[in-house]
Design an enzyme around this catalytic site. Structure first.
Site, PDB file in Angstrom:
ATOM      1  N   ASP A 108      52.829  68.287  72.270  1.00 43.73           N
ATOM      2  CA  ASP A 108      51.852  69.497  72.116  1.00 43.73           C
ATOM      3  C   ASP A 108      51.100  68.893  71.090  1.00 43.73           C
ATOM      4  OD1 ASP A 108      50.894  71.662  72.582  1.00 43.73           O
ATOM      5  OD2 ASP A 108      51.634  72.845  71.185  1.00 43.73           O
ATOM      6  N   GLU A 157      50.396  67.131  76.211  1.00 48.49           N
ATOM      7  CA  GLU A 157      49.615  68.357  76.863  1.00 48.49           C
ATOM      8  C   GLU A 157      48.215  67.732  77.219  1.00 48.49           C
ATOM      9  OE1 GLU A 157      49.941  72.764  76.102  1.00 48.49           O
ATOM     10  OE2 GLU A 157      48.110  72.134  74.900  1.00 48.49           O
ATOM     11  N   ASP A 160      54.646  75.527  68.920  1.00 53.95           N
ATOM     12  CA  ASP A 160      54.528  74.203  69.096  1.00 53.95           C
ATOM     13  C   ASP A 160      55.436  73.513  69.592  1.00 53.95           C
ATOM     14  OD1 ASP A 160      51.421  74.326  67.923  1.00 53.95           O
ATOM     15  OD2 ASP A 160      52.752  75.100  66.316  1.00 53.95           O
TER      16      ASP A 160
END
Length: 167
Positions: A10, A71, A144
Site C-alpha cells: 500500500d 495498490e 496501511d
C-alpha cells in the site's frame, strides 16, 4: 497443496504498508509478515524514496515473494498526495522488476470488494475481514498494514496468482 507467496504494498510516502501472505489453492491464507515503512515528511523526497526502497528490499530479501501486488494510484483531490503515492508505487514496481518478479496493480475498490464483498467498505471493515481471513487475534494496525494484506489477498484470489499480471 500449492501456495503462492504474495507481497502486497500500500504505497505512501509517510506510511507504506507491506504485507506478505501465503495463499493456498483452496483460498486459505496465512500471515507471513506485516509492517509499515515510515519516512519523515521533513526530509528531502529523494531520501524518503530511498528509505521506502530500502524497506521494500528488506521485505523482498527476507520473505522472497513469488509476486508483488501494489495498490493502483487513483485520482484524489490532493495532487501532492497522488504524486507521493505514485512515486512510492513506482519504487515498488521497479524493485519487483529488478528481481524478475511478476507485479500487478489493483484499485482500492477492487481490493475492498475481494476482501469484504463490498467495494465501498471502510478501513475498519477491511481490517476486520483481513483479521478474520488470516485468523489474527487483533486487527492489523495501522490501516496501511491491513490494506497491504488485503492487496495480497485480492491478488491471490482474483486469479492473477503466481505468474500473471493484472492490468
Amino acid at each position: 497443496m500449492a501456495t503462492v507467496r504474495v507481497l502486497g504494498i500500500d504505497p505512501g510516502l509517510t506510511r507504506c504498508g507491506v504485507g506478505v501472505v501465503d495463499v493456498a489453492t483452496d483460498r486459505s491464507a496465512v500471515l507471513v509478515h506485516v509492517g509499515v515503512i515510515r519516512t519523515n515528511a521533513d526530509i528531502a523526497i529523494e531520501r524518503r524514496l530511498a528509505g521506502i526502497a530500502a524497506g521494500i528490499r528488506e521485505v523482498l530479501d527476507r520473505h522472497r515473494p513469488d509476486v508483488v501486488a501494489v495498490e493502483r494510484v487513483f485520482a484524489q483531490h490532493n495532487r501532492n498526495t497522488v504524486m507521493g503515492t505514485a512515486q512510492a508505487s513506482g519504487i515498488a514496481l521497479m524493485l519487483a522488476g529488478e528481481r524478475g518478479l511478476p507485479a500487478a496493480t489493483h484499485t482500492p475498490t477492487e481490493v475492498k470488494a475481494a476482501v469484504t464483498g463490498y467495494g465501498s467498505a471502510d478501513k475498519r471493515q477491511v481490517q476486520t475481514m483481513v483479521a478474520r481471513i488470516l485468523r489474527l487475534d487483533s486487527l492489523p494496525q495501522p490501516a496501511d498494514a491491513a490494506d497491504a494484506l488485503a492487496l495480497a489477498l485480492c491478488h491471490a484470489w482474483r486469479g492473477a496468482g503466481h505468474g500473471a499480471t493484472a492490468p
